[in-house]
Scaffold this motif. Structure first.
Motif, mmCIF file in Angstrom:
data_model
loop_
_atom_site.group_PDB
_atom_site.id
_atom_site.type_symbol
_atom_site.label_atom_id
_atom_site.label_comp_id
_atom_site.label_asym_id
_atom_site.label_seq_id
_atom_site.Cartn_x
_atom_site.Cartn_y
_atom_site.Cartn_z
ATOM 1 N N SER A 181 -6.362 -14.498 11.641
ATOM 2 C CA SER A 181 -6.029 -15.918 11.494
ATOM 3 C C SER A 181 -7.260 -16.814 11.609
ATOM 4 C CB SER A 181 -4.971 -16.333 12.512
ATOM 5 O OG SER A 181 -5.500 -16.309 13.821
ATOM 6 N N PRO B 23 -5.056 -18.676 3.984
ATOM 7 C CA PRO B 23 -3.817 -18.257 3.321
ATOM 8 C C PRO B 23 -3.824 -18.510 1.816
ATOM 9 C CG PRO B 23 -3.443 -20.233 4.620
ATOM 10 C CD PRO B 23 -4.841 -19.769 4.922
ATOM 11 N N THR B 24 -4.776 -19.294 1.345
ATOM 12 C CA THR B 24 -4.855 -19.577 -0.093
ATOM 13 C C THR B 24 -5.572 -18.466 -0.868
ATOM 14 O OG1 THR B 24 -6.895 -20.838 0.285
ATOM 15 C CG2 THR B 24 -4.810 -22.072 0.247
ATOM 16 N N TRP B 25 -6.159 -17.501 -0.153
ATOM 17 C CA TRP B 25 -6.833 -16.400 -0.825
ATOM 18 C C TRP B 25 -5.813 -15.520 -1.545
ATOM 19 C CZ3 TRP B 25 -10.716 -14.087 3.264
ATOM 20 C CH2 TRP B 25 -11.715 -15.029 3.535
ATOM 21 N N PRO B 26 -6.246 -14.831 -2.598
ATOM 22 C CA PRO B 26 -5.352 -13.874 -3.263
ATOM 23 C C PRO B 26 -4.917 -12.778 -2.282
ATOM 24 C CG PRO B 26 -7.342 -14.240 -4.565
ATOM 25 C CD PRO B 26 -7.551 -14.918 -3.246
ATOM 26 N N GLU B 27 -3.721 -12.255 -2.482
ATOM 27 C CA GLU B 27 -3.175 -11.241 -1.574
ATOM 28 C C GLU B 27 -4.102 -10.042 -1.424
ATOM 29 O OE1 GLU B 27 0.605 -8.222 -1.029
ATOM 30 O OE2 GLU B 27 0.783 -9.872 -2.452
ATOM 31 N N ASN B 28 -4.697 -9.593 -2.516
ATOM 32 C CA ASN B 28 -5.588 -8.429 -2.429
ATOM 33 C C ASN B 28 -6.804 -8.716 -1.553
ATOM 34 O OD1 ASN B 28 -3.938 -6.866 -3.995
ATOM 35 N ND2 ASN B 28 -5.077 -7.193 -5.888
ATOM 36 N N ILE C 293 -6.847 -10.810 0.999
ATOM 37 C CA ILE C 293 -6.352 -10.834 2.376
ATOM 38 C C ILE C 293 -6.187 -9.410 2.894
ATOM 39 C CG2 ILE C 293 -4.383 -11.439 3.840
ATOM 40 C CD1 ILE C 293 -4.019 -13.923 2.002
ATOM 41 N N ARG C 294 -5.559 -8.556 2.098
ATOM 42 C CA ARG C 294 -5.366 -7.157 2.516
ATOM 43 C C ARG C 294 -6.703 -6.467 2.749
ATOM 44 N NH1 ARG C 294 -0.327 -4.905 2.031
ATOM 45 N NH2 ARG C 294 1.210 -6.239 1.029
ATOM 46 N N ASN D 55 -9.558 -7.764 3.586
ATOM 47 C CA ASN D 55 -10.182 -8.267 4.816
ATOM 48 C C ASN D 55 -9.493 -7.731 6.054
ATOM 49 O OD1 ASN D 55 -12.440 -10.538 4.628
ATOM 50 N ND2 ASN D 55 -11.216 -10.548 2.755
#
Length: 69
Positions: free
Chosen positions: A39, A44-49, A51-52, A54
């Motif tokens: 957090s 949260p605006t990053w692409p899902e891939n 985020i995963r 990272n």
């Protein structure tokens, strides 16, 4: 710790300062530690891939520190 059997620890101890600083050490659950780091470092605006990826890096880095220090 059994050799050759990696595991995810239940708890992790975190130093609340720079390595050379005299600061408190706190023990938190491993999932809470990961949630707090994620957090703080991911938007949260990053692409899902992204985020995963990272999250995998954060977990890998924490486990590496546990196994090598």
């Amino acid at each position: 710790m059994p050799v050759g059997e990696p595991f995810i620890p239940e708890m992790i101890t975190v130093h609340l300062g720079r390595p050379e600083e005299n600061a408190d050490d706190v023990t938190v659950t491993f999932p809470d530690y990961i949630k707090n780091v994620v957090s703080s470092e991911i938007y949260p605006t990053w692409p899902e891939n992204a985020i995963r990826a990272n999250i995998y890096v954060i977990v890998s880095f924490a486990l590496n520190r546990i196994y090598t220090e």
